[in-house]
Design an enzyme around this catalytic site. Sequence first.
Site, PDB file in Angstrom:
ATOM      1  N   GLU A  41     -42.702  49.799 -51.211  1.00 23.41           N
ATOM      2  CA  GLU A  41     -41.530  50.125 -52.019  1.00 23.41           C
ATOM      3  C   GLU A  41     -41.197  51.593 -51.820  1.00 23.41           C
ATOM      4  OE1 GLU A  41     -38.378  50.543 -53.859  1.00 23.41           O
ATOM      5  OE2 GLU A  41     -39.183  48.491 -53.972  1.00 23.41           O
ATOM      6  N   GLY A  59     -39.225  47.156 -59.267  1.00 23.83           N
ATOM      7  CA  GLY A  59     -38.374  46.272 -60.055  1.00 23.83           C
ATOM      8  C   GLY A  59     -37.010  46.030 -59.466  1.00 23.83           C
ATOM      9  N   GLY A  60     -36.589  46.878 -58.522  1.00 22.61           N
ATOM     10  CA  GLY A  60     -35.331  46.655 -57.834  1.00 22.61           C
ATOM     11  C   GLY A  60     -34.112  46.845 -58.713  1.00 22.61           C
ATOM     12  N   THR A  61     -33.006  46.270 -58.273  1.00 18.73           N
ATOM     13  CA  THR A  61     -31.725  46.449 -58.945  1.00 18.73           C
ATOM     14  C   THR A  61     -31.755  45.979 -60.388  1.00 18.73           C
ATOM     15  OG1 THR A  61     -30.487  46.271 -56.873  1.00 18.73           O
ATOM     16  CG2 THR A  61     -29.290  45.795 -58.909  1.00 18.73           C
ATOM     17  N   CYS A  62     -32.271  44.784 -60.634  1.00 17.17           N
ATOM     18  CA  CYS A  62     -32.218  44.206 -61.975  1.00 17.17           C
ATOM     19  C   CYS A  62     -32.855  45.117 -63.007  1.00 17.17           C
ATOM     20  CB  CYS A  62     -32.899  42.840 -61.982  1.00 17.17           C
ATOM     21  SG  CYS A  62     -32.948  42.073 -63.615  1.00 17.17           S
ATOM     22  N   HIS A 119     -25.544  20.565 -84.694  1.00 19.69           N
ATOM     23  CA  HIS A 119     -24.391  21.193 -85.352  1.00 19.69           C
ATOM     24  C   HIS A 119     -24.904  22.261 -86.312  1.00 19.69           C
ATOM     25  CE1 HIS A 119     -20.477  21.533 -87.331  1.00 19.69           C
ATOM     26  NE2 HIS A 119     -21.153  21.547 -88.482  1.00 19.69           N
TER      27      HIS A 119
END
Length: 460
Positions: A34, A39-42, A442
Site C-alpha cells: 500500500e 482502506g482505499g477510497t471508501c 406496516h
Amino acid sequence: MSTRFDAIIIGAGQAGPSLADRLTKAGMTVALVERNLFGGTCVNTGCIPTKTLVASARVAHLARRAEEFGVMLDGPVRVDMARVKARMDAVSGRSRENVEKWLRGMTGCTVLQGHARFESPNTLRVGDEVLTAERIFINVGGRAAVPDMPGVRDVPFLTNSTILDLGTLPRHLVVIGGSYIGLEYAQMYRRFGSAVTVVEKGPRLIGREDQDVSDAVKDILEKEGVRVRLDAECIRFAPHPDGVAVGVTCASGEEPEVVASHVLLAVGRRPNTDDLGLDKAGVETDARGTITVDDQLRTSAPGVWAMGDCNGRGAFTHTSYNDFEIVAANVLDDDPRRVSDRIPAYGLFIDPPLGRVGMTDDAVRKSGRRALVGMRPMTRVGRAVEKGEAQGFMKIVVDADSREILGAAILGPGGDEAIHSVVDMMYAKAPYPTLQRAVHIHPTVSELIPTLLGELKPLR
C-alpha cells in the site's frame, strides 16, 4: 535478491485486505503493498467520510425544520464546520486504523508501504525490495478526473478528496458535474449553510437515470435552495477578485457566469494505473487506463487479476468487495463465479436517498420487451408522510411475459434500504407474484412494493 511469496496484492482498498485474509487462511504467504492510506477510497475519501458529513448535514436540516414537528429550538441553527470535520476525521480514522491493524496482525501476511511497479508479469519492485509471486492481484482504485476545461489550471479547485480538508464553510460552492458525487456534496453544503450552484453540461442531472428520477432529484435540491444550471455547454474558469468566475453558457440572454468562492470538480474518475509499469507485465488497458479483465477478473497477463475501480466493472464499494468474492471463489474454491452474474445496484445518497437496481425504464424500452410498470409517489406512502419526507416516488418494472423483475427505483426515505427487497428477489430469480404476495411490516416504505406489483400498467 528477491523475496518470493505465493501471492502479492497491490492496494489495501475494499477487495485487497479481504482477499489477503482468505489467501493466508488457505496457507499462502501474501505480500500486501500500500503506497498511501489503508482502506482505499471508501474509508478515506469516499463512503465513510462523505456519509458521515451527510449525517451531520441531515441533523442541521432537521433542526431547521423542528417547528414543523412541534419541537421548539431557541435561536438559529449554527453549524460548526471544524467540529463537523473533526467527527468525520475520527470516524474515517478509526476505520483506516482498523484495516491496517487487521492486516499487520494477519498471520502469513507481510505488509509493505511504498509504490509497487511491475518489472515482469510475476515481479514487482517496491523501493529497494523486489517481490515475486505466481499470483498478483491489482487493487489500486481510482481518483478524481480533472478534464482539460478552459482555464481549469489557472484557478484553485477541489476534488472529492481535497474538499474533505475544508474546515470552514464555503461562501458559494460551485459544483461542476450533476451526478452522484457532485449532488451529494451540493446538498450537504447547502444544508451546512453555503450557497450552492450545480453546473451540468448535459440536459439533466444524473443522465444514466430515467427522466422522472432526474426531474425529482432536481426538484428536491432546488426546494432546498440549490441552484441548478443545465446545458452548460461553455464551462470555463478564470480568476476573480471574489474567487473563481465559472462560465456556464455561451447563449445570449442568460447569466453567462457564476462567481464561486470554491469550485468542486465532480466530473468522473480515472484509475490509478498509469504508474504501475503495466506494460512490463503485459497487462492491457483501454485508452483511459482501465485494466481489461475477463468475466472472472483475469487480466491479459497470466497469473494477474484486477479488482475494484481500476477494472472498470463497477466502481462501487460493494462491487469491489464482490470482485474479491469472485476472485476468491475461482482461485480457492473451484467455484466459477462471474462478473456477469452481478445485477447492477447502487444508491444516490442525497436525502432522501435513491436506491436503484436492474434496468431503467429507458433500457427496458430499448430492449423491445413487453413490460409492465408500477409507480407510487411518496405522498401516498404512509411512512414517508408520517416522517414529513414525502418527496420522491417508487417504481418497479417487470417483464409482462416471463414475469421477471427487471428493475426498480425507490427515491424516498429509506430508499437505499428498501430497494434490497427487490434486489434479493432478482437474485433469487423469483417471478414478481412471489414478491407481490409477500406480507411486509406496516408502517414501512417496503410494504408498498407488493402494492406496486398489484397496480402494474403497460410501460409506454
